[in-house]
Design an enzyme around this catalytic site. Sequence first.
Site, short mmCIF file in Angstrom:
data_model
loop_
_atom_site.label_atom_id
_atom_site.label_comp_id
_atom_site.label_asym_id
_atom_site.label_seq_id
_atom_site.Cartn_x
_atom_site.Cartn_y
_atom_site.Cartn_z
N ASP A 97 14.84 10.07 -30.49
CA ASP A 97 15.82 10.61 -29.81
C ASP A 97 16.91 11.31 -30.82
OD1 ASP A 97 17.33 11.19 -27.52
OD2 ASP A 97 16.05 9.95 -26.20
N ASP A 198 19.10 15.11 -27.17
CA ASP A 198 20.09 14.67 -26.10
C ASP A 198 21.08 15.58 -26.07
OD1 ASP A 198 20.83 12.12 -24.51
OD2 ASP A 198 22.58 12.46 -25.59
N GLU A 240 17.32 18.61 -24.68
CA GLU A 240 17.55 18.33 -23.11
C GLU A 240 18.72 19.11 -22.70
OE1 GLU A 240 19.45 14.75 -20.44
OE2 GLU A 240 20.42 15.06 -22.20
N HIS A 313 14.21 8.52 -18.13
CA HIS A 313 15.00 7.14 -17.97
C HIS A 313 16.49 7.44 -17.29
CE1 HIS A 313 16.57 9.65 -21.25
NE2 HIS A 313 17.74 8.69 -21.29
N ASP A 314 16.45 8.66 -16.92
CA ASP A 314 17.69 9.17 -16.04
C ASP A 314 17.43 9.45 -14.74
OD1 ASP A 314 19.35 9.03 -18.36
OD2 ASP A 314 18.94 11.18 -18.98
C1 GLC Z 1 21.40 12.18 -21.67
C2 GLC Z 1 20.82 10.84 -21.74
C3 GLC Z 1 21.48 10.03 -20.84
C4 GLC Z 1 22.84 9.57 -21.55
C5 GLC Z 1 23.65 10.95 -21.87
C6 GLC Z 1 24.62 10.89 -22.86
O1 GLC Z 1 21.65 12.92 -20.64
O2 GLC Z 1 19.38 11.30 -21.31
O3 GLC Z 1 20.60 8.70 -20.69
O4 GLC Z 1 23.50 8.66 -20.72
O5 GLC Z 1 22.50 11.84 -22.46
O6 GLC Z 1 24.27 10.32 -24.15
#
Ligand code: GLC
Length: 529
Positions: A97, A198, A240, A313-314
Amino acid sequence: MQNWQKETVLYQIYPKSFCDSDGDGIGDIRGIISKVPYLKSLGINAVWLSPCYPSPNDDNGYDISDYRGIAPEYGTLDDFKELLDLLHRSGIRLLLDLVVNHTSDEHEWFRESRKSRDNPYRDYYIWRDPVDGHEPNGWRAGFGGSAWEFDEQTGQYYLHLYSRKQPDLNWDNPKVREEIADMINYWLDMGVDGFRCDVINSISKDFTAEWPGMGPHLHEYLHELHVKALGPHGALTIGETWGLTPAQALLMTSEERGELTTTFQFEHLLLGRVGGDKFKKCDVDRKEFMDILAKWQYGLKDEGWPVLVMENHDQPRALSRFGDARFPYESATMLATLLYGLRGIAVIFEGQELGLENPVFKKLSDYRDIETLNAYREMEKDYDPETLLEMMNFGSRDNSRVGMPWNGGKHAGFTSGTPWIDFGFDPERTVEAEEKAERSVLKFYREFLALRQNDNVLLYGGFELLKNDGDTMVYRRSKDGDSRYIAVRFSDAPAPLPQEVPLNAECIICNYSDVTDTLRPFEARIYKA
Ligand code: GLC
């Protein structure tokens, strides 16, 4: 894009919750090592490991205090190298990540940065003077409150798009970009195969906008990383990127431009939520669900490559949002067929292959997630406690973050100690139980992945939507005159097999034990013709 990248079946591991080897209640790298045979047996060919770097864990590792280390609770750098080597010897690639929009406020760069206005690290972050004694603008942080935090010592605000312990890096500073490229090379030189990136579309800020993402230098900065680090290593990168259109996704991933390999698309995951609010439930528009998936298949044309995802995980468990608890096996396997019958990189979140549903949290103090806790506090004045708990049970990120159920033992075999997050589980839905059962979601995933990964039409074929009335969907994948028809019933009521499936077609996989001329509740089939 290389063929191995297109054929990727990516399994996301949330290290904190996967497998605990030393009884401290927290998953770890040696736990993952012990489960490599399981990963291999699933038929996946890549792992995405959520952050395992040192972190104060304000946001479960997405607040990194050292980009080049391994968190002590997860193990050592040697453990990590052993895992990497074992995965590679098992034919599984590893993606890390890459969290570079922000660091932890406990990262050495930020500790220096906040010391004084003329510190050499000051410009690593985004500092602004107060405007009329207030925040520089009205930006809100991802987890509630203002996105600006006032720092007494130097009398300025710093920007944090997420928690106040996650200050945003200043990508307009060439030194920051240099540091990040070096860090990326450090992991790629070690043998890592790529990154999940991310919130990557926020690295360049648009200070004139209501929300700062997709700033003016985004493409330039991504290209720079590509040239200095990602490109020469042939790394696989998946951005992402919330809120992108297919056209924007193509820009970020076109081969000539040299930025990212692919991006996630999450648009279908916004359905079933009032105004997109993750805590407010409404009916899922199933027709729209399929239409969105189709839009991206068509929209990326032959130049882009989709990424197929329904859990991470979100997100709460897909079965609890889009499936039907009365038909857990049927709806979980139907959703898998519908999604992974499409063209693209298949992404599976740990436990999804078991058909897990959201656990039930009985009280607020059972939650650990900063987003959930902040949301709860912000909404407390508007809802009674029971309704609030229901809303959190529906939308909380902790729904997918509880321990992986390996067997029917204490804490589902996740840990021999006290788990960092308390959870209940269904003894019928563990790896051990599903391996023994005659029919299980796990067995279906294995069968389906084996079929898919050996079928050039399913991997590479073009896409055509033939029917979508919101209850029955049929689409065709075809390549060089060879076709597959994916037909599913997204409903608890049966219906005749749609005429879009040719009469002479041969069924090659089905989630019911026999094939009739009716599609039963949540039935899914793939035909060859
Ligand atoms: C992304 C991650 C999430 C995190 C956010 C800030 O969306 O998937 O879990 O809280 O970024 O890093």
